[in-house]
Design an enzyme around this catalytic site. Structure first.
Site, PDB file in Angstrom:
ATOM      1  N   ILE A  16       0.864  -1.174   0.103  1.00 41.30           N
ATOM      2  CA  ILE A  16      -0.095  -0.021   0.002  1.00 41.30           C
ATOM      3  C   ILE A  16       1.002   1.203   0.042  1.00 41.30           C
ATOM      4  O   ILE A  16       1.780   1.386   0.868  1.00 41.30           O
ATOM      5  CB  ILE A  16      -0.806   0.084   1.319  1.00 41.30           C
ATOM      6  CG1 ILE A  16      -1.959  -0.954   1.332  1.00 41.30           C
ATOM      7  CG2 ILE A  16      -1.702   1.485   1.200  1.00 41.30           C
ATOM      8  CD1 ILE A  16      -3.041  -0.846   0.035  1.00 41.30           C
ATOM      9  N   GLY A  17       0.615   2.057  -1.247  1.00 43.32           N
ATOM     10  CA  GLY A  17       1.481   3.197  -1.118  1.00 43.32           C
ATOM     11  C   GLY A  17       0.612   4.356  -1.069  1.00 43.32           C
ATOM     12  O   GLY A  17      -0.950   4.074  -1.035  1.00 43.32           O
ATOM     13  N   ASP A  44       4.043   7.909  -4.029  1.00 45.04           N
ATOM     14  CA  ASP A  44       4.209   8.008  -5.336  1.00 45.04           C
ATOM     15  C   ASP A  44       3.781   9.158  -6.030  1.00 45.04           C
ATOM     16  O   ASP A  44       2.704   9.819  -5.703  1.00 45.04           O
ATOM     17  CB  ASP A  44       3.232   6.790  -5.791  1.00 45.04           C
ATOM     18  CG  ASP A  44       3.265   6.820  -7.443  1.00 45.04           C
ATOM     19  OD1 ASP A  44       3.833   6.247  -8.029  1.00 45.04           O
ATOM     20  OD2 ASP A  44       2.768   7.552  -8.108  1.00 45.04           O
ATOM     21  N   TYR A  49       3.271  15.757 -12.015  1.00 41.66           N
ATOM     22  CA  TYR A  49       2.150  15.981 -11.161  1.00 41.66           C
ATOM     23  C   TYR A  49       2.717  17.516 -10.700  1.00 41.66           C
ATOM     24  O   TYR A  49       1.617  18.146  -9.958  1.00 41.66           O
ATOM     25  CB  TYR A  49       2.087  15.199 -10.016  1.00 41.66           C
ATOM     26  CG  TYR A  49       1.699  13.706 -10.342  1.00 41.66           C
ATOM     27  CD1 TYR A  49       1.164  13.579 -11.464  1.00 41.66           C
ATOM     28  CD2 TYR A  49       1.830  12.692  -9.229  1.00 41.66           C
ATOM     29  CE1 TYR A  49       0.831  12.005 -11.674  1.00 41.66           C
ATOM     30  CE2 TYR A  49       1.651  11.322  -9.550  1.00 41.66           C
ATOM     31  CZ  TYR A  49       1.239  11.146 -10.742  1.00 41.66           C
ATOM     32  OH  TYR A  49       0.929   9.898 -10.923  1.00 41.66           O
ATOM     33  N   LYS A  78       8.695   9.850 -11.732  1.00 37.60           N
ATOM     34  CA  LYS A  78       8.434   9.380 -13.157  1.00 37.60           C
ATOM     35  C   LYS A  78       8.730  10.233 -14.308  1.00 37.60           C
ATOM     36  O   LYS A  78       8.727  11.511 -13.974  1.00 37.60           O
ATOM     37  CB  LYS A  78       6.749   9.139 -13.410  1.00 37.60           C
ATOM     38  CG  LYS A  78       6.051   8.297 -12.415  1.00 37.60           C
ATOM     39  CD  LYS A  78       4.865   7.700 -12.908  1.00 37.60           C
ATOM     40  CE  LYS A  78       3.936   7.129 -11.552  1.00 37.60           C
ATOM     41  NZ  LYS A  78       3.404   8.318 -10.693  1.00 37.60           N
ATOM     42  N   HIS A 111       6.799   7.111 -17.554  1.00 31.88           N
ATOM     43  CA  HIS A 111       5.368   7.594 -17.084  1.00 31.88           C
ATOM     44  C   HIS A 111       4.381   7.063 -18.144  1.00 31.88           C
ATOM     45  O   HIS A 111       3.286   6.429 -17.755  1.00 31.88           O
ATOM     46  CB  HIS A 111       4.934   8.853 -16.849  1.00 31.88           C
ATOM     47  CG  HIS A 111       4.021   9.268 -15.885  1.00 31.88           C
ATOM     48  ND1 HIS A 111       3.747  10.656 -15.271  1.00 31.88           N
ATOM     49  CD2 HIS A 111       2.807   8.820 -15.991  1.00 31.88           C
ATOM     50  CE1 HIS A 111       2.724  10.687 -14.597  1.00 31.88           C
ATOM     51  NE2 HIS A 111       1.928   9.480 -14.939  1.00 31.88           N
ATOM     52  N   SER A 267      -5.579   9.999  -0.714  1.00 33.25           N
ATOM     53  CA  SER A 267      -6.590  10.619  -0.010  1.00 33.25           C
ATOM     54  C   SER A 267      -5.882  12.079   0.657  1.00 33.25           C
ATOM     55  O   SER A 267      -4.731  11.905   0.896  1.00 33.25           O
ATOM     56  CB  SER A 267      -7.331   9.849   0.923  1.00 33.25           C
ATOM     57  OG  SER A 267      -8.105  10.435   1.731  1.00 33.25           O
TER      58      SER A 267
HETATM   59  P1  A2P Z   1     -10.386  12.222  -0.264  1.00 35.11           P
HETATM   60  O1  A2P Z   1      -9.079  12.983  -0.761  1.00 35.11           O
HETATM   61  O2  A2P Z   1     -11.328  13.603   0.092  1.00 35.11           O
HETATM   62  O3  A2P Z   1     -10.262  11.120   0.744  1.00 35.11           O
HETATM   63  P2  A2P Z   1      -7.857   7.077  -6.138  1.00 35.11           P
HETATM   64  O4  A2P Z   1      -7.020   6.665  -5.155  1.00 35.11           O
HETATM   65  O5  A2P Z   1      -8.531   5.895  -7.029  1.00 35.11           O
HETATM   66  O6  A2P Z   1      -7.440   8.007  -7.057  1.00 35.11           O
HETATM   67  O7  A2P Z   1      -9.152   7.875  -5.346  1.00 35.11           O
HETATM   68  C1  A2P Z   1      -9.019   8.851  -4.620  1.00 35.11           C
HETATM   69  C2  A2P Z   1     -10.402   9.545  -4.347  1.00 35.11           C
HETATM   70  O8  A2P Z   1     -10.946   8.781  -3.475  1.00 35.11           O
HETATM   71  C3  A2P Z   1     -10.224  10.851  -3.711  1.00 35.11           C
HETATM   72  O9  A2P Z   1     -11.400  11.627  -4.310  1.00 35.11           O
HETATM   73  C4  A2P Z   1     -10.312  10.534  -2.296  1.00 35.11           C
HETATM   74  O10 A2P Z   1     -10.949  11.741  -1.712  1.00 35.11           O
HETATM   75  C5  A2P Z   1     -11.407   9.417  -2.339  1.00 35.11           C
HETATM   76  N1  A2P Z   1     -10.925   8.743  -1.104  1.00 35.11           N
HETATM   77  C6  A2P Z   1      -9.795   8.133  -0.779  1.00 35.11           C
HETATM   78  N2  A2P Z   1      -9.786   7.331   0.208  1.00 35.11           N
HETATM   79  C7  A2P Z   1     -11.213   6.849   0.635  1.00 35.11           C
HETATM   80  C8  A2P Z   1     -12.101   6.284   1.640  1.00 35.11           C
HETATM   81  N3  A2P Z   1     -11.450   5.442   2.510  1.00 35.11           N
HETATM   82  N4  A2P Z   1     -13.286   6.441   1.437  1.00 35.11           N
HETATM   83  C9  A2P Z   1     -13.989   7.333   0.345  1.00 35.11           C
HETATM   84  N5  A2P Z   1     -13.375   8.210  -0.413  1.00 35.11           N
HETATM   85  C10 A2P Z   1     -11.873   7.953  -0.376  1.00 35.11           C
END
Ligand code: A2P
Length: 322
Positions: A16-17, A44, A49, A78, A111, A267
């Site tokens: 998990i990263g 990552d 970015y 990347k 990338h 997140s």
């Molecule tokens: P937030 O940053 O507000 O938590 P991915 O990793 O597929 O790109 O998804 C990222 C998205 O999923 C972001 O919009 C993030 O919002 C949301 N997200 C990340 N972790 C969770 C979680 N445990 N539950 C609900 N939404 C999540």
């Protein structure tokens, strides 16, 4: 199931990263602090970015000059599409190292297999009509050979690829096996054939957008009108989550891990950051796994099809068929 991928030389990549795409600098620095606190050690990013300085600041505050702490981290960045030619690689790599302000990078990825023209100071060079300035002359194998040579400097421990299809992956493997393939994988886009090909070639997969990348899906939806289902609300995911007393996000991540992949959820919320790494203490049953496997929509489930980069679809190495 193991919490790490074992890489060449005994290095370990945590499965998990922490993904860092699409967060402002200030938000990202706070999120990285929360992630370190929650136990993430794999981070990552990418030159494209444009957040390497912010990530570097947050990581360096934690490292605090302690080499033993640096060794606990696994940092990926990347080569941007604008650097996809042998003579550009060193310059872009040096810039990433400088901006991250690290002595070395754990993993450096190509990338994308398609390329932009090299325009100094512009990572996303566009034509007047809004399409990308595409460089059609890419030689993927020569590029890969040059990226492999970066290891000789000791400034990068492992090199790999991202956004390649199975044919491209097998081609780069004819030169040398990449340390990983990073691609979009989640419940709606499970890529079983690519996963099998990568397994056969001995290349571990890192899943990006493992939760369905809502920010990207929303922005594409606003442009094209196409609807992207919310993975976290899929009835099967919600039901399995309830049965295990877990959240839908944890079920999606655990599904990815039990398929043998690594995942880099993103997140910016401390509670969700913690939630996303707390996936080692429950197990999805075979019937859960079968039900989740049935959610796959193949190519129709792909979100990051690079449609936001007009013109790259004509590049000879464009990886995804329409
Ligand atoms: P937030 O940053 O507000 O938590 P991915 O990793 O597929 O790109 O998804 C990222 C998205 O999923 C972001 O919009 C993030 O919002 C949301 N997200 C990340 N972790 C969770 C979680 N445990 N539950 C609900 N939404 C999540």
């Amino acid at each position: 199931i193991p919490e790490y991928f074992e890489l060449e030389g005994g290095d370990r990549m945590p499965r998990i990263g922490f993904g860092t795409w699409q967060a402002s600098d200030e938000v990202l620095e706070k999120a990285v602090e929360a992630a370190l606190e929650a136990g993430y050690r794999h981070f990552d990013t990418a030159r494209a970015y444009e957040n390497e300085p912010a990530l570097g600041r947050a990581l360096n505050r934690w490292i605090a000059g302690d080499a033993a702490r640096r060794k606990q981290l696994f940092v990926t960045t990347k080569l941007p599409p604008g650097g996809n030619r042998p003579e550009s690689v060193q310059e872009y790599f040096d810039a990433s190292l400088r901006d991250l302000n690290l002595e070395y990078i754990d993993l450096y990825l190509i990338h994308t297999p398609f390329a932009f023209q090299h325009v100094p100071g512009d990572l996303h060079p566009k034509n007047p009509d809004g399409s990308m300035k595409v460089d059609h002359s890419t030689n993927l194998l020569e590029l890969w050979k040059t990226v492999l040579k970066l290891k000789e400097s000791g400034r990068v421990r492992h090199v790999g690829v991202s956004n390649l299809n199975a044919e491209q992956l097998s081609r780069v493997c004819s030169v040398a096996r990449p340390a990983c393939l990073q691609v979009e994988v989640h419940a709606l886009c499970q890529q079983p054939a690519l996963a099998a090909a990568a397994r056969e070639l001995g290349v571990p997969i890192v899943a990006y957008s493992p939760l369905g990348s809502k920010a990207l899906a929303d922005s594409l939806s606003a442009k094209t009108g196409r609807e992207y289902p919310d993975l976290l609300q899929l009835p099967a995911v919600v039901r399995i989550a309830q049965a295990h007393g877990r959240t839908p996000a944890q079920v999606l991540l655990r599904h990815t891990l039990q398929r043998g992949l690594a995942a880099i959820p993103k997140s910016t919320n401390p509670t969700r950051i913690k939630q996303n790494i707390s996936v080692w203490d429950f197990v999805l049953s075979e019937s859960d796994m079968r039900e989740l496997a049935a959610l796959d929509r193949g190519e129709n489930g792909r979100i990051c099809d690079f449609s936001f980069f007009g013109g790259v679809q004509d590049h000879p190495e464009f990886p995804f068929k329409k």
